[in-house]
Design an enzyme around this catalytic site. Sequence first.
Site, short mmCIF file in Angstrom:
data_model
loop_
_atom_site.label_atom_id
_atom_site.label_comp_id
_atom_site.label_asym_id
_atom_site.label_seq_id
_atom_site.Cartn_x
_atom_site.Cartn_y
_atom_site.Cartn_z
N TYR A 182 18.50 9.07 34.62
CA TYR A 182 18.94 8.86 33.23
C TYR A 182 18.53 10.07 32.38
CZ TYR A 182 14.02 7.39 32.76
OH TYR A 182 12.65 7.34 32.81
N SER B 289 1.60 5.46 37.02
CA SER B 289 2.87 5.80 37.67
C SER B 289 4.06 5.74 36.72
CB SER B 289 3.11 4.87 38.87
OG SER B 289 3.13 3.51 38.45
N GLY B 290 3.84 5.33 35.47
CA GLY B 290 4.92 5.42 34.51
C GLY B 290 5.40 4.11 33.90
N CYS C 181 9.81 -0.33 33.56
CA CYS C 181 9.06 -0.67 32.36
C CYS C 181 9.44 -2.07 31.87
CB CYS C 181 9.34 0.34 31.24
SG CYS C 181 8.67 1.99 31.58
N HIS D 220 7.43 -1.08 26.13
CA HIS D 220 7.95 -0.22 25.06
C HIS D 220 9.24 -0.77 24.45
CE1 HIS D 220 11.35 1.57 27.30
NE2 HIS D 220 10.55 1.57 28.37
#
Length: 396
Positions: free
Chosen positions: A307, A321-322, A344, A326
């Site tokens: 993306y 790891s991310g 996420c 959010h």
Amino acid sequence: MSVLAASACTSQATADNGKPSASASASQTGSPSESPSPSPTVDPVVWKSNVSEDATGVAVNTRVTAAADAGDLTQAALSYVSKKGNTVEVKGKLEAGTWTAGDLLEPGVKYALALSAKNSSGETEKVTRTFRTANLTLDDQIYVAVSPGDGADVGIGMPVIVRFDLPVTDKAAFEKHMAVTSSPAQAGSWYWLSSREAHWRPKSYWKPGTKVNVTAELNGVQSGRLYGEMSRTSSFTIGRSVIAKVNLKTHEMNVAINGKNVKTIPVTGGMPGFTTRSGVKVITDKVTNITMKAETIGLKKGEKGYYPDTPVKWALRLTNSGEFLHSAPWSVGDQGRRNVSHGCTGISNTNGAWVYENFKIGDIVDTTGTDRPMTMGNGIADWNLSWAAWQKGSAL
């Protein structure tokens, strides 16, 4: 003249009444004359220390002690001149006639040990001894960092974290000098994630309002051929209880503050191939106005799922790891319905602002509904281990 001389040599001294004087009688009767008593001998104080006078190359893991024989040690003061030219006092304790330094030694500096004692006659004797410590390079020393930092206000899930810039080969030696106390007291234990990182957590989540004190007295502590470079302390406070429970099967997040459910928020989690991890996560960072990049989760341009750089207004980090909790306004239509993210947990901008305002570092996000577990070391996964398993991670 000769008669005077004879008289002077042989005549008996008389008093005015013609009788022998008292001194003459005493002399004739043989009574001994009085003489002054000899002065008592005072033994000098014998100074004792585990560091010799004028010694050089003294190991930094030495804890200086001092005492006195043939006298009572009354005072001791240890100090050194830092490499910046400042005089630094070293605290210590005098007990049962022995003074013990409160800290180990600094490398490559000159120390002065000033001692005072009372000798057997009660007089004060003093002495000052000097010595030099061994030189060490940064490659010989382990840098120490402690978090949370002094004065921090964190959530109920935040462990104490001690990190080292070089591997600690003797973990037990270091752990013996690392301590956590709190008010109110809570039982807890250390767990070594690696040779460079150790965590301390209580048996269960911290109680809100707890005051925590950390001491890592590692200056000079030996680990193999290396030594601790400094000691660290930190005092911080635990805030209110905030626990978010995310269910990725129902696509909802329920938030409880101090045990009371206050908000239910629609969410979306990771789509197939980017499954969100289940387990207890701890917020480790809060950021605003960041750019999410596909490269940070291992995707390259042209690969499936890639993306473009995406701006995000509100974000709370959950893993190294991310994974973030959010705001994701582009997926509002899917929130509460299906999982469409790259791992996420996405929420609306409005809910993102509320979460950012009400959550702090150390708060809990407990995720269920997937078959992908949290793993130790990926963020703060400490609460996913049982208490028995956690205790086994201690070096003691």
